[in-house]
Structures are given as structure tokens and as C-alpha cells.
Design an enzyme around this catalytic site. Structure first.
Site, short mmCIF file in Angstrom:
data_model
loop_
_atom_site.label_atom_id
_atom_site.label_comp_id
_atom_site.label_asym_id
_atom_site.label_seq_id
_atom_site.Cartn_x
_atom_site.Cartn_y
_atom_site.Cartn_z
N GLY A 89 1.08 -1.40 4.34
CA GLY A 89 1.51 -0.06 3.98
C GLY A 89 2.43 0.55 5.01
N HIS A 90 1.87 0.91 6.14
CA HIS A 90 2.58 1.73 7.12
C HIS A 90 3.95 1.17 7.50
CE1 HIS A 90 2.77 4.78 10.28
NE2 HIS A 90 3.38 3.84 10.98
N ARG B 8 -7.25 12.76 0.84
CA ARG B 8 -6.22 13.26 1.77
C ARG B 8 -4.80 12.84 1.38
NH1 ARG B 8 -7.45 9.75 7.17
NH2 ARG B 8 -9.47 10.76 6.95
N HIS B 9 -4.70 11.73 0.62
CA HIS B 9 -3.35 11.34 0.16
C HIS B 9 -3.34 11.06 -1.35
CE1 HIS B 9 -5.18 7.53 1.25
NE2 HIS B 9 -4.87 7.61 2.53
N THR C 12 -8.45 3.50 8.27
CA THR C 12 -9.68 2.71 8.23
C THR C 12 -9.81 1.91 9.53
OG1 THR C 12 -9.22 2.52 5.88
CG2 THR C 12 -11.03 1.20 6.73
N GLU D 94 -8.55 0.36 -3.15
CA GLU D 94 -9.42 0.39 -1.97
C GLU D 94 -10.35 1.59 -2.10
OE1 GLU D 94 -5.99 -1.23 1.10
OE2 GLU D 94 -6.83 0.77 1.35
N ASN E 216 0.86 -1.19 0.00
CA ASN E 216 0.00 0.00 0.00
C ASN E 216 0.89 1.24 0.00
OD1 ASN E 216 -1.49 2.24 1.02
ND2 ASN E 216 -3.13 0.82 1.55
N HIS F 264 1.03 6.17 1.75
CA HIS F 264 1.83 7.07 2.60
C HIS F 264 2.90 7.85 1.84
CE1 HIS F 264 -0.40 6.12 5.99
NE2 HIS F 264 0.34 5.19 6.55
N GLY G 160 -2.15 -2.84 10.03
CA GLY G 160 -1.27 -2.96 11.20
C GLY G 160 -0.30 -4.12 11.13
N ARG H 235 -9.43 7.98 -1.26
CA ARG H 235 -10.43 8.38 -0.25
C ARG H 235 -11.30 9.50 -0.79
NH1 ARG H 235 -9.05 6.41 5.20
NH2 ARG H 235 -10.83 7.65 5.84
N GLU I 31 -10.97 -9.45 2.82
CA GLU I 31 -9.72 -9.08 3.48
C GLU I 31 -10.06 -8.87 4.95
OE1 GLU I 31 -7.37 -5.94 1.74
OE2 GLU I 31 -6.33 -5.56 3.62
N1 PXP Z 1 -5.79 -3.06 3.79
C1 PXP Z 1 -6.79 -2.13 3.86
C2 PXP Z 1 -8.14 -2.48 3.34
C3 PXP Z 1 -6.52 -0.85 4.40
O1 PXP Z 1 -7.52 0.06 4.45
C4 PXP Z 1 -5.22 -0.54 4.84
C5 PXP Z 1 -4.93 0.82 5.38
O2 PXP Z 1 -4.99 1.76 4.38
C6 PXP Z 1 -4.22 -1.53 4.70
C7 PXP Z 1 -4.54 -2.78 4.21
C8 PXP Z 1 -2.81 -1.27 5.10
O3 PXP Z 1 -2.73 -1.03 6.46
P1 PXP Z 1 -1.34 -0.57 7.09
O4 PXP Z 1 -1.00 0.75 6.50
O5 PXP Z 1 -1.63 -0.50 8.56
O6 PXP Z 1 -0.33 -1.62 6.74
#
Ligand code: PXP
Length: 255
Positions: free
Chosen positions: A223-224, A49-50, A101, A70, A7, A10, A202, A45, A151
Site C-alpha cells: 500500500g504505502h 479511520r480510512h 498494523t 483485512e 492496498n 491510503h 513496509g 478498521r 501473510e
Molecule cells: N498487509 C497487511 C495485512 C496490512 O495490514 C498492511 C497495512 O495496512 C499491508 C499489507 C500493506 O502495508 P504497507 O502499506 O506498508 O505496504
């Protein structure tokens, strides 16, 4: 093998912090794919925002693996996705005031809104995934509504795992193990219903190994943690480190 969707929202979050043109999420697509990612995930979104419309359009042209968009159940975004034709969309709940989310989509409550979107996307062979809590009733509803994939929102598991760090007694470790069990039970249910299973939210370099043996799990979206590691090690290294952890599952299958 568990596939890795990266993802890249960011990257755009950093750009939007200055409302400028760098860093550009479009530029990282090839980098992330060459480092071993199996897919690129972005969340367009409603509040933009991003990720911006321009990003999504250009990323669509560049992705050579799989694009997973998404999105919320909003008419404007549904039309956008239909015209874009990503390989996959993931329907997520969206609240303007949330930082990220925060929970899964309530398929039971929104069944009549979700169903026509799935029918529409299927006209263009777009795979539809629903981002849901690991709840047996939600899994059943996802099947009933015609989803191809679910998911699981792994936020509760990830939070409980984080809170357990440094604690070594079984009693104190219980919450994340309970969350893991909830995920595995729901995944087993999905498997019996022949739904494809992803997980996300997460997930990081510490907790991912706990989920490698989840029934039917064939994709994670992260992502994060990857973008955070890339600050220190660079994006290709951060992606290949995560890919190596996911490959442990394969090695486990072989031995
Ligand atoms: N999957 C979905 C559906 C999400 O909304 C997100 C957050 O944007 C992620 C995965 C990735 O989450 P994270 O950034 O915590 O890894």
C-alpha cells in the site's frame, strides 16, 4: 508468479483527512486493475479511520480480480465480511492507538477465536489468510487452526533494510539479512505444511527484490509505497513499476 495486491486504504486516508468525498477509493479500483494489479486489498478498521463501509460495499461490486478484506476479530466486522463475500479475508490484530498494523496475529493465543471464523468463512468459500510474524510456531498454529493462507508481516525486515541504507559492510548489513532469513525459514515451513504464502507491510521498490525468491511466496500486498509513488508518477505508473519488479522473479525462473 508473485501476484500483486494493492492496498488502497491510503486513498481513503487522504479523503478522511478532510472528511470530504475526494479522493474516492472506489474510483481507483479499475485504474489499479488495468495497470496490472492482481487484487485490491482494503482494511475496514473498527475505528473506520480510512476505509468506510460504503467503500467496501461498492469496491466489492467493482473488483474484477480479487478482493482481499483485512479485518480484526470483531463480531461486527465478521458479520459484515460474511455478508459481503470477498474472495479472501485476512485476519489482522488491531489496536486503536496504533498508526498501522504493528505486529502479527497471535494464532496460538487466539486459536479458539480464530477457528470458528475460519469455519464460518469457508461456508461461503471465502479464503482465509492470517497475518502473522515469521515464526515457526505461528506457522504451525495457522495450519492447525485451518487457515488457507498466511501473510508474513514483513515490518521488521523492512525496518532493518531501511536502517541499513548507505551501509556497505557485512556486519552492519546483518540485521536485515537475519530478518530475511527468518522470513525464508518460516516460508519454507509453510510450504511443507501446504499453506499458501503472502507477504506484506513496509514492502517497497527498494526492498522487494530481496524477497522474490522466498519459498512458496505467491502474493504480496503493498500500500504505502505505491500510493507514495503515485503522488509523483500517477497511480497506474506506480502499480506497473511494482508489477515489473515482481516479474523479475518470473524471468529468474525461466533462465
Ligand atoms: N498487509 C497487511 C495485512 C496490512 O495490514 C498492511 C497495512 O495496512 C499491508 C499489507 C500493506 O502495508 P504497507 O502499506 O506498508 O505496504
Amino acid at each position: 508468479m508473485i501476484k500483486l495486491g494493492v492496498n488502497i486504504d491510503h486513498i481513503a486516508t487522504i479523503r478522511e483527512a478532510r472528511k470530504t468525498y475526494e479522493p474516492d477509493p472506489v474510483q481507483v479500483v479499475g485504474l489499479v486493475e488495468r495497470a496490472g494489479a492482481d487484487g485490491i486489498t482494503v482494511h475496514l478498521r473498527e475505528d473506520r479511520r480510512h476505509i468506510q463501509d460504503r467503500d467496501v460495499t461498492l469496491i466489492r461490486q467493482l473488483v474484477s480480480t480479487k478482493m482481499n478484506l483485512e479485518m480484526a476479530l470483531s463480531d461486527e466486522i465478521i458479520e459484515f465480511a460474511y455478508n459481503l463475500v470477498p474472495e479472501q479475508i485476512t485476519l489482522v490484530p488491531e489496536k486503536r492507538e496504533e498508526v498501522t498494523t504493528e505486529g502479527g496475529l497471535d494464532c496460538i493465543q487466539h486459536i479458539s477465536t480464530i477457528q470458528p471464523v475460519i469455519v464460518l468463512m469457508h461456508k461461503k468459500n471465502i479464503e482465509v489468510s492470517l497475518f502473522i510474524e515469521p515464526d515457526l510456531r505461528q506457522v504451525e498454529a495457522a495450519k492447525e487452526v485451518g487457515a488457507d493462507r498466511i501473510e508474513f508481516h514483513t515490518g521488521s525486515f523492512a525496518n532493518a533494510f531501511y536502517q541499513s541504507r548507505g551501509r556497505h559492510t557485512a556486519r552492519l548489513r546483518e540485521p536485515w539479512q537475519r530478518e530475511r532469513e527468518r522470513l525464508f525459514l518460516a516460508a519454507h515451513k509453510a510450504q511443507t505444511l501446504h499453506l499458501n504464502v503472502s507477504a506484506g507491510h513496509g514492502l517497497n521498490y527498494q526492498n522487494i527484490s530481496e524477497l522474490l525468491s522466498m519459498p512458496a511466496l505467491d502474493e504480496v500486498n503493498i500500500g504505502h509505497a505505491i500510493i507514495a509513488r503515485s503522488v509523483f508518477q500517477g497511480l497506474p505508473q506506480a502499480v506497473s513499476d511494482m508489477k515489473a519488479l515482481l516479474m523479475q522473479n518470473k524471468e529468474r525462473d525461466i533462465h
